[in-house]
Write an enzyme that holds these catalytic residues in place. Structure first.
Site, PDB file in Angstrom:
ATOM      1  N   ASN A  15      41.866  41.275  46.204  1.00 46.33           N
ATOM      2  CA  ASN A  15      42.136  39.840  46.204  1.00 46.33           C
ATOM      3  C   ASN A  15      43.640  39.690  45.994  1.00 46.33           C
ATOM      4  OD1 ASN A  15      42.345  37.122  45.770  1.00 46.33           O
ATOM      5  ND2 ASN A  15      40.725  37.021  44.222  1.00 46.33           N
ATOM      6  N   LYS A  22      44.344  41.563  42.573  1.00 49.12           N
ATOM      7  CA  LYS A  22      43.210  41.998  41.747  1.00 49.12           C
ATOM      8  C   LYS A  22      42.394  42.966  42.589  1.00 49.12           C
ATOM      9  CE  LYS A  22      42.677  37.558  39.503  1.00 49.12           C
ATOM     10  NZ  LYS A  22      42.043  36.318  39.895  1.00 49.12           N
ATOM     11  N   ARG A 101      39.594  39.541  50.321  1.00 48.07           N
ATOM     12  CA  ARG A 101      39.361  38.103  50.249  1.00 48.07           C
ATOM     13  C   ARG A 101      40.469  37.426  51.051  1.00 48.07           C
ATOM     14  NH1 ARG A 101      41.045  33.909  45.686  1.00 48.07           N
ATOM     15  NH2 ARG A 101      39.938  32.122  46.523  1.00 48.07           N
ATOM     16  N   HIS A 190      36.241  28.424  48.074  1.00 47.05           N
ATOM     17  CA  HIS A 190      35.316  29.032  47.109  1.00 47.05           C
ATOM     18  C   HIS A 190      33.983  29.404  47.769  1.00 47.05           C
ATOM     19  CE1 HIS A 190      37.256  26.464  43.655  1.00 47.05           C
ATOM     20  NE2 HIS A 190      37.819  27.669  43.684  1.00 47.05           N
ATOM     21  N   LEU A 219      33.093  25.362  38.715  1.00 50.50           N
ATOM     22  CA  LEU A 219      34.085  24.686  37.881  1.00 50.50           C
ATOM     23  C   LEU A 219      34.967  25.714  37.187  1.00 50.50           C
ATOM     24  CD1 LEU A 219      31.602  22.132  36.195  1.00 50.50           C
ATOM     25  CD2 LEU A 219      32.841  21.874  38.366  1.00 50.50           C
ATOM     26  N   GLY A 222      40.455  25.818  39.485  1.00 51.52           N
ATOM     27  CA  GLY A 222      40.133  25.039  40.680  1.00 51.52           C
ATOM     28  C   GLY A 222      38.644  24.739  40.623  1.00 51.52           C
ATOM     29  N   ARG A 251      44.872  19.881  39.553  1.00 49.55           N
ATOM     30  CA  ARG A 251      44.834  19.098  40.797  1.00 49.55           C
ATOM     31  C   ARG A 251      44.087  17.787  40.593  1.00 49.55           C
ATOM     32  NH1 ARG A 251      42.560  23.995  43.665  1.00 49.55           N
ATOM     33  NH2 ARG A 251      44.354  25.329  44.048  1.00 49.55           N
ATOM     34  N   MET A 293      40.063  23.740  29.784  1.00 45.39           N
ATOM     35  CA  MET A 293      38.966  22.921  29.244  1.00 45.39           C
ATOM     36  C   MET A 293      38.700  23.231  27.772  1.00 45.39           C
ATOM     37  SD  MET A 293      36.913  20.467  29.728  1.00 45.39           S
ATOM     38  CE  MET A 293      36.593  20.038  31.434  1.00 45.39           C
ATOM     39  N   ARG A 294      38.944  24.465  27.339  1.00 46.24           N
ATOM     40  CA  ARG A 294      38.734  24.782  25.923  1.00 46.24           C
ATOM     41  C   ARG A 294      39.605  23.908  25.031  1.00 46.24           C
ATOM     42  NH1 ARG A 294      39.081  31.033  27.435  1.00 46.24           N
ATOM     43  NH2 ARG A 294      40.512  30.016  28.856  1.00 46.24           N
ATOM     44  N   GLY A 340      34.498  29.554  35.185  1.00 44.46           N
ATOM     45  CA  GLY A 340      34.936  29.488  33.773  1.00 44.46           C
ATOM     46  C   GLY A 340      34.385  28.312  32.985  1.00 44.46           C
ATOM     47  N   GLU A 394      32.475  36.958  42.682  1.00 43.62           N
ATOM     48  CA  GLU A 394      32.985  36.940  44.055  1.00 43.62           C
ATOM     49  C   GLU A 394      33.233  38.348  44.586  1.00 43.62           C
ATOM     50  OE1 GLU A 394      35.601  33.670  42.544  1.00 43.62           O
ATOM     51  OE2 GLU A 394      35.653  33.119  44.653  1.00 43.62           O
TER      52      GLU A 394
HETATM   53  P1  ADP Z   1      39.964  30.448  38.250  1.00 42.32           P
HETATM   54  O1  ADP Z   1      39.272  31.629  38.898  1.00 42.32           O
HETATM   55  O2  ADP Z   1      39.820  29.153  38.998  1.00 42.32           O
HETATM   56  O3  ADP Z   1      41.338  30.702  37.763  1.00 42.32           O
HETATM   57  P2  ADP Z   1      37.952  30.661  36.154  1.00 42.32           P
HETATM   58  O4  ADP Z   1      36.685  30.478  36.890  1.00 42.32           O
HETATM   59  O5  ADP Z   1      38.247  31.964  35.524  1.00 42.32           O
HETATM   60  O6  ADP Z   1      39.181  30.137  36.960  1.00 42.32           O
HETATM   61  O7  ADP Z   1      37.984  29.523  35.024  1.00 42.32           O
HETATM   62  C1  ADP Z   1      39.102  29.390  34.204  1.00 42.32           C
HETATM   63  C2  ADP Z   1      38.929  28.145  33.360  1.00 42.32           C
HETATM   64  O8  ADP Z   1      37.661  28.185  32.682  1.00 42.32           O
HETATM   65  C3  ADP Z   1      39.962  28.023  32.241  1.00 42.32           C
HETATM   66  O9  ADP Z   1      41.109  27.358  32.690  1.00 42.32           O
HETATM   67  C4  ADP Z   1      39.217  27.216  31.201  1.00 42.32           C
HETATM   68  O10 ADP Z   1      39.492  25.848  31.435  1.00 42.32           O
HETATM   69  C5  ADP Z   1      37.764  27.443  31.489  1.00 42.32           C
HETATM   70  N1  ADP Z   1      37.073  28.169  30.418  1.00 42.32           N
HETATM   71  C6  ADP Z   1      37.021  29.505  30.213  1.00 42.32           C
HETATM   72  N2  ADP Z   1      36.297  29.783  29.115  1.00 42.32           N
HETATM   73  C7  ADP Z   1      35.872  28.594  28.620  1.00 42.32           C
HETATM   74  C8  ADP Z   1      35.088  28.195  27.497  1.00 42.32           C
HETATM   75  N3  ADP Z   1      34.575  29.094  26.649  1.00 42.32           N
HETATM   76  N4  ADP Z   1      34.859  26.886  27.321  1.00 42.32           N
HETATM   77  C9  ADP Z   1      35.374  25.976  28.158  1.00 42.32           C
HETATM   78  N5  ADP Z   1      36.114  26.280  29.222  1.00 42.32           N
HETATM   79  C10 ADP Z   1      36.372  27.572  29.470  1.00 42.32           C
END
Ligand code: ADP
Length: 408
Positions: A15, A22, A101, A190, A219, A222, A251, A293-294, A340, A394
């Site tokens: 990727n 990655k 990818r 995605h 979610l 992105g 975004r 989101m955390r 995530g 993925e």
């Molecule tokens: P991407 O591949 O789009 O970079 P991921 O699918 O790895 O992202 O998701 C990353 C996002 O998931 C982080 O920015 C965070 O907002 C959210 N996230 C990860 N762990 C948690 C958690 N325990 N609680 C809430 N949100 C989380």
């Protein structure tokens, strides 16, 4: 395209991003769920003063080093050295293929495709539609070809799963000639994740994918939603670019397109600045200053008003899409949360479906908040629609598609 099938059972998945690569090496005849992850790794800050490589073999210590890696070729060569040090060199006969990818495959790449010069030229032709991603993907493919010219390189496109979206859902109501000339339509992204999660959700329900209608909510930082009818994608929230649709980490998702004219004419912003504003300084970040989101959840729990509003805007959009996709599908069997946020944030899941009992969609709070990590159902037994948490993978999906094409 006819190709000799390869004897090996390993697939290297790459990727390649603009400044990172990655990788995962998988054995498709492994013992755990039929596949085994032999090694994973990440090279980041490619082209910067000191790039970082983290390599984690399945059997052995994680290794980390800083190095001067000016380009993708140097980065992939370094990754190949790490793999070779574990006895997993890319020249091994066990390697069946390298899977890449590729973010944008336009309308025509509907399936994983063995790469040749013609395919590379086509991916190149799509660069105007994905100026940040496709060039990095091309660099990754070219480098992998140079490292081992004998092994097939297979491109797996983020857009492929969405090529089944019917014309009336993929077209914008724009002047048709202009849209055609500039290839303006909904492509969606995605796709590999949506495909994998829709299939895993059907398996969780003990049914064939062709018998199940699923709304998939990917979610991550992105974010995108898709409506999958009997295994085929019929609608998705991202569009010409990944900017459309849900509120994301940085975004905006959907806005009135006239906001762009307003920012240009009234606020005096240059096009490039508007691009940065909507892609990098909007979403949760724009609303409350945090894209993670955390952090948003933590601040909201402490009574922070900005974080509360950011959360509410995020949830409102998500709920609108769930409702819209119920209408698109007619009958919904499952709503699946992934990536995530979708996999980890129970408050997001319960808020997104709150008030949707009339549509048969609700979560069982103890199941929703239980500390579990695998695919699972979180809806009460009596609910008409299953709500599921399905961790996405993925790399596994790419390797599976690649192996189905070239494996023996
Ligand atoms: P991407 O591949 O789009 O970079 P991921 O699918 O790895 O992202 O998701 C990353 C996002 O998931 C982080 O920015 C965070 O907002 C959210 N996230 C990860 N762990 C948690 C958690 N325990 N609680 C809430 N949100 C989380």
């Amino acid at each position: 395209m006819t190709r000799t099938r390869r004897a090996g059972s390993r697939v290297l998945v790459l990727n390649s991003g603009s400044s990172s690569v990655k990788y995962q090496l998988l054995d498709m005849n492994g013992t755990v769920h039929g596949t085994a992850r032999l090694a994973t790794g990440l090279v980041e800050r490619i082209g910067e003063r000191s790039a970082r490589l983290v390599h984690t073999p399945a059997h052995g210590e994680r290794r980390e080093r800083e190095a001067d890696l000016p380009d993708h070729r140097a980065a992939l060569t370094a990754a190949a050295e790490e793999l070779a040090a574990d006895g997993l060199g890319l020249d091994a006969p066990e390697l069946a293929a390298v899977g890449h990818r590729v973010v944008h495959g336009g309308r025509w790449f509907t399936e994983p495709t063995v790469v040749d010069e013609g395919v590379l030229a086509e991916i190149e032709r799509l660069v105007p539609l994905a100026p940040l991603h496709n060039p990095a993907n091309i660099a990754g493919i070219r480098t992998a070809m140079a490292l081992n010219g004998d092994v097939p390189q297979v491109a797996v496109f983020d857009t492929a799963f969405h090529t089944t979206i019917p014309e009336h859902a993929a077209r914008y109501a724009l002047d048709a000639k202009t849209a055609e000339e500039h290839r303006i339509r909904k492509y969606g992204f995605h796709g590999t994740s949506h495909a994998y999660v829709a299939r895993r959700t059907a398996a969780l329900l003990g049914r064939e994918p062709s018998a199940v209608n699923v709304i998939v909510l990917h979610l991550g930082n992105g974010a995108s939603a898709s409506a999958v009818a009997g295994g085929r994608c019929v609608e998705t929230s991202m569009g010409l670019t990944p900017l459309e649709g849900l509120v994301m980490g940085t975004r905006s998702g959907d806005i009135d397109p006239a906001v762009v004219f307003h920012l240009s004419r009234v606020a005096g912003l240059a096009m490039e600045d508007i691009d940065v504003l909507l892609n990098q300084r909007s979403g949760l970040m724009g609303l409350c200053g945090d894209n993670d989101m955390r952090e948003v959840l933590r601040r909201r729990a402490e009574g922070d008003e900005e974080a509360r509003l950011a959360f509410d805007v995020y949830i409102h959009r998500l709920k609108k899409y769930i409702g819209a996709y119920c209408a698109v599908l007619g009958r919904v069997d499952a709503v699946a949360f992934t990536a995530g946020v979708g996999e980890n944030a129970a408050p997001v899941r319960s808020a997104a479906v709150a008030g949707l009992e009339g549509l048969g969609i609700e979560v069982d709070e103890p199941a929703n908040t239980a500390r579990e990590s695998g695919p699972r159902l979180i809806s009460p037994e009596y609910a008409r629609v299953a709500v599921a948490v399905v961790p996405t993978d993925e790399e596994l999906e790419i390797a599976t598609q690649v192996f189905a094409l070239v494996g023996s």
